[in-house]
Design a protein around this motif. Sequence first.
Motif, mmCIF file in Angstrom:
data_model
loop_
_atom_site.group_PDB
_atom_site.id
_atom_site.type_symbol
_atom_site.label_atom_id
_atom_site.label_comp_id
_atom_site.label_asym_id
_atom_site.label_seq_id
_atom_site.Cartn_x
_atom_site.Cartn_y
_atom_site.Cartn_z
ATOM 1 N N GLN A 26 0.858 -1.186 0.000
ATOM 2 C CA GLN A 26 0.000 0.000 0.000
ATOM 3 C C GLN A 26 0.893 1.235 0.000
ATOM 4 O OE1 GLN A 26 -1.908 -0.595 3.802
ATOM 5 N NE2 GLN A 26 -1.950 -2.778 3.341
ATOM 6 N N LYS A 27 0.297 2.357 -0.379
ATOM 7 C CA LYS A 27 1.027 3.621 -0.295
ATOM 8 C C LYS A 27 1.393 3.883 1.157
ATOM 9 C CE LYS A 27 -1.306 6.234 -3.899
ATOM 10 N NZ LYS A 27 -2.084 7.435 -4.191
ATOM 11 N N SER A 28 2.605 4.338 1.385
ATOM 12 C CA SER A 28 2.954 4.721 2.759
ATOM 13 C C SER A 28 2.776 6.223 2.944
ATOM 14 C CB SER A 28 4.411 4.356 3.062
ATOM 15 O OG SER A 28 5.283 5.275 2.429
ATOM 16 N N GLY A 29 2.672 6.939 1.810
ATOM 17 C CA GLY A 29 2.571 8.397 1.897
ATOM 18 C C GLY A 29 3.935 9.072 1.942
ATOM 19 N N TYR A 30 5.004 8.264 1.832
ATOM 20 C CA TYR A 30 6.364 8.828 1.869
ATOM 21 C C TYR A 30 7.194 8.306 0.695
ATOM 22 C CZ TYR A 30 5.571 10.491 6.609
ATOM 23 O OH TYR A 30 5.085 11.160 7.705
ATOM 24 N N ALA A 31 8.177 9.107 0.330
ATOM 25 C CA ALA A 31 9.180 8.650 -0.639
ATOM 26 C C ALA A 31 10.532 9.201 -0.201
ATOM 27 C CB ALA A 31 8.842 9.144 -2.039
ATOM 28 N N ILE A 32 11.598 8.645 -0.783
ATOM 29 C CA ILE A 32 12.948 9.071 -0.401
ATOM 30 C C ILE A 32 13.750 9.385 -1.662
ATOM 31 C CG2 ILE A 32 15.045 8.473 0.866
ATOM 32 C CD1 ILE A 32 13.478 6.553 2.529
ATOM 33 N N TYR A 33 14.256 10.620 -1.744
ATOM 34 C CA TYR A 33 15.287 10.902 -2.739
ATOM 35 C C TYR A 33 16.599 10.425 -2.135
ATOM 36 C CZ TYR A 33 12.013 13.858 -5.304
ATOM 37 O OH TYR A 33 10.937 14.318 -6.031
ATOM 38 N N ARG A 34 17.400 9.690 -2.935
ATOM 39 C CA ARG A 34 18.646 9.108 -2.416
ATOM 40 C C ARG A 34 19.758 9.321 -3.429
ATOM 41 N NH1 ARG A 34 17.079 4.567 0.870
ATOM 42 N NH2 ARG A 34 19.288 4.108 0.823
ATOM 43 N N ALA A 35 20.944 9.585 -2.922
ATOM 44 C CA ALA A 35 22.064 9.802 -3.854
ATOM 45 C C ALA A 35 23.383 9.368 -3.219
ATOM 46 C CB ALA A 35 22.146 11.272 -4.236
ATOM 47 N N TRP A 36 24.294 8.934 -4.075
ATOM 48 C CA TRP A 36 25.672 8.598 -3.681
ATOM 49 C C TRP A 36 26.569 9.287 -4.700
ATOM 50 C CZ3 TRP A 36 27.487 5.373 0.328
ATOM 51 C CH2 TRP A 36 28.873 5.143 0.309
ATOM 52 N N LEU A 37 27.532 10.050 -4.241
ATOM 53 C CA LEU A 37 28.356 10.814 -5.187
ATOM 54 C C LEU A 37 29.789 10.922 -4.705
ATOM 55 C CD1 LEU A 37 27.678 14.541 -4.529
ATOM 56 C CD2 LEU A 37 26.068 12.862 -3.672
ATOM 57 N N ASP A 38 30.643 11.221 -5.645
ATOM 58 C CA ASP A 38 32.013 11.565 -5.328
ATOM 59 C C ASP A 38 31.983 12.950 -4.650
ATOM 60 O OD1 ASP A 38 35.050 11.330 -6.332
ATOM 61 O OD2 ASP A 38 34.313 13.379 -6.552
ATOM 62 N N SER A 39 32.857 13.182 -3.646
ATOM 63 C CA SER A 39 32.736 14.406 -2.835
ATOM 64 C C SER A 39 33.353 15.657 -3.453
ATOM 65 C CB SER A 39 33.434 14.209 -1.487
ATOM 66 O OG SER A 39 32.869 13.180 -0.804
ATOM 67 N N THR A 40 33.892 15.554 -4.656
ATOM 68 C CA THR A 40 34.645 16.694 -5.205
ATOM 69 C C THR A 40 33.861 18.007 -5.126
ATOM 70 O OG1 THR A 40 35.630 15.118 -6.702
ATOM 71 C CG2 THR A 40 36.009 17.430 -7.211
ATOM 72 N N GLU A 41 32.610 17.990 -5.587
ATOM 73 C CA GLU A 41 31.822 19.237 -5.606
ATOM 74 C C GLU A 41 31.472 19.695 -4.190
ATOM 75 O OE1 GLU A 41 31.285 21.109 -8.301
ATOM 76 O OE2 GLU A 41 32.540 19.644 -9.332
ATOM 77 N N ILE A 42 31.265 18.745 -3.300
ATOM 78 C CA ILE A 42 30.940 19.082 -1.905
ATOM 79 C C ILE A 42 32.155 19.779 -1.269
ATOM 80 C CG2 ILE A 42 30.345 18.094 0.369
ATOM 81 C CD1 ILE A 42 28.103 17.620 -1.587
ATOM 82 N N ARG A 43 33.355 19.317 -1.626
ATOM 83 C CA ARG A 43 34.602 19.878 -1.073
ATOM 84 C C ARG A 43 34.861 21.291 -1.620
ATOM 85 N NH1 ARG A 43 37.461 15.680 -1.660
ATOM 86 N NH2 ARG A 43 37.319 14.971 0.486
ATOM 87 N N LYS A 44 34.444 21.528 -2.843
ATOM 88 C CA LYS A 44 34.714 22.837 -3.466
ATOM 89 C C LYS A 44 33.918 23.958 -2.794
ATOM 90 C CE LYS A 44 35.725 21.483 -8.227
ATOM 91 N NZ LYS A 44 35.038 21.277 -9.504
ATOM 92 N N ASN A 45 32.723 23.649 -2.299
ATOM 93 C CA ASN A 45 31.822 24.692 -1.790
ATOM 94 C C ASN A 45 32.118 24.972 -0.306
ATOM 95 O OD1 ASN A 45 29.680 26.224 -0.853
ATOM 96 N ND2 ASN A 45 28.178 25.185 -2.159
ATOM 97 N N PRO A 46 32.456 26.226 0.058
ATOM 98 C CA PRO A 46 32.780 26.540 1.464
ATOM 99 C C PRO A 46 31.635 26.204 2.423
ATOM 100 C CG PRO A 46 33.197 28.440 0.026
ATOM 101 C CD PRO A 46 32.562 27.400 -0.827
ATOM 102 N N LEU A 47 30.393 26.210 1.919
ATOM 103 C CA LEU A 47 29.251 25.880 2.786
ATOM 104 C C LEU A 47 29.245 24.403 3.209
ATOM 105 C CD1 LEU A 47 25.883 27.335 1.386
ATOM 106 C CD2 LEU A 47 26.901 27.702 3.632
ATOM 107 N N THR A 48 29.688 23.539 2.305
ATOM 108 C CA THR A 48 29.553 22.090 2.545
ATOM 109 C C THR A 48 30.879 21.389 2.841
ATOM 110 O OG1 THR A 48 29.652 21.777 0.140
ATOM 111 C CG2 THR A 48 27.470 21.838 1.135
ATOM 112 N N ARG A 49 31.977 22.111 2.647
ATOM 113 C CA ARG A 49 33.312 21.501 2.741
ATOM 114 C C ARG A 49 33.548 20.800 4.085
ATOM 115 N NH1 ARG A 49 37.139 26.023 1.814
ATOM 116 N NH2 ARG A 49 36.480 25.773 -0.336
ATOM 117 N N TYR A 50 33.004 21.391 5.158
ATOM 118 C CA TYR A 50 33.285 20.863 6.504
ATOM 119 C C TYR A 50 32.835 19.405 6.669
ATOM 120 C CZ TYR A 50 28.337 21.266 7.861
ATOM 121 O OH TYR A 50 26.986 21.096 7.954
ATOM 122 N N MET A 51 31.978 18.951 5.790
ATOM 123 C CA MET A 51 31.470 17.584 5.936
ATOM 124 C C MET A 51 32.408 16.527 5.354
ATOM 125 S SD MET A 51 27.400 17.960 5.388
ATOM 126 C CE MET A 51 27.482 19.288 4.229
#
Length: 452
Positions: A185-210
């Motif tokens: 049955q419908k649960s009423g929820y869905a999940i967007y999910r992603a797995w990526l290389d961190s290069t772009e995350i590292r470039k951005n000062p907002l996200t780099r700390y992760m």
Amino acid sequence: MPSSKDFPRAPSTGIRVVIVGAGFAGLTAAIECTRKGHSVIVLEQFKEFKVLGDIISLQPNAGRILARWPGMTEQLYPICHVGKHLKFKSYKGEELFTQDLDNEKIFGKKYSGHRGEIHQIVWKYANELGIDIRLRQTISEYFETDEEAGVISNGVRHVGDVVLAADGVRSKGRTKVLGFEDRPQKSGYAIYRAWLDSTEIRKNPLTRYMVENGDTFNAWVGPDKHFLATSVKDGKDFSWVCTHTDDADIKESWQQPGNIQDALDILEGWDPVVRAIVSATPSCIDWKLVYRDPLPTWISTKARIALIGDAAHPFLPTATQGASQAMEDGCTLAVCFELAGKRHIPEAVRAYEKIRYDRVRAAQKTGEDTRKNWHKSNHDTLVEKPDDMRKLKLNKEDWLLAHDAQAHAYQVFPEVCAKLAAGEKRGEDIAGLEKDDLVANVPNSMAETVVV
Ligand SMILES: Cc1cc2nc3c(=O)[nH]c(=O)nc-3n(C[C@H](O)[C@H](O)[C@H](O)COP(=O)(O)OP(=O)(O)OC[C@H]3O[C@@H](n4cnc5c(N)ncnc54)[C@H](O)[C@@H]3O)c2cc1C
């Protein structure tokens, strides 16, 4: 370094186990049955092995099973998340609190990483043990008699003493066991999910700390949504999941492409860090969460076919226990077969269900509670209310994490069989197995608890 060459095997029991599906449930059952001396064949529908999925978590209760496979821990550790904390923030980005997840000394090792990469290591291990895993096997039929059970795959009959249907959420084995198709049955929820290389995350000062100082684990909670971000392999890889309300579709698929702009739209007004993560992501999966009521039973009429893993009991991701409970199933069954012996397979199968059913249901409920706490709190006042904040904690249940499925099965099997024989049961009457026989069967290893 220990390896699969050091894998301990008990003498042959003569028990033949047919396993359908080579996910974590099927492979764990196969490896544990091999360790206990049962002979195994695994039938998988995939044409070839593929590294599929994204983030998955094997909690310490599963780590305890993996620790008995020489060399496994050493292979898994380098590809898994090694952060020690989970940082909670409100959806607007206010810091709430940090949960200490450094509980390995208490509960043992856990593994969070790429599902396909972990699966590949377990898959290879099973192959190195010489387990007969056959691909391109599409099971069209399950059957059982009083003496044996089997499946028909590509027109060929595979017969054993017992069949384990480890065929996942869309299980055909479940239809055989229940006598009808259990539609989601419908649960009423869905999940967007992603797995990526961190290069772009590292470039951005907002996200780099992760990603710049090792692995991190961050959670944002908001009204009817949450967002989890995990870095892995010393910050090299990155994964995020966003659970949100969604009534659109109930197709269950791990490969349905999602739309990054749609994900950004549902995160309107959220912490710019979250939005920056999503914007840096090339593609995502749109996984519709479906709901199934707990099954009335996991075992067939003659108790020679058992459902295990997701086929028996799908989990909400917020329980972080789906794969771990699937592994506990396989481990428990291998012990039940050992203790019951070849002549008493139906008793073993009934005992498996009775040992596992209530624990699994309680584990499933933790996922429901966690999601409720994350989605339904008063998010605008959380920061002022430490008691409400503490309810957000993840993976805190000792009874779940400290569990040793093997030791538990050895310990309770005689009592469970006695109760089943006395009429406290799921399924048919147990015949021919006396409690005293079973007590005599319990090996010395019953008290074994591996400290990882
Ligand atoms: C492709 C894929 C990707 C996934 N990705 C993630 C993820 O990213 N994160 C996460 O938390 N969980 C993921 N899961 C689910 C997760 O693996 C399970 O929830 C959990 O590990 C329990 O495992 P299971 O063995 O019971 O089920 P599954 O892992 O679903 O394994 C079932 C297996 O049975 C096989 N099968 C099904 N029907 C038949 C048939 N008729 N004949 C033969 N074989 C059959 C399937 O091909 C599959 O290999 C994924 C599952 C799959 C199949």
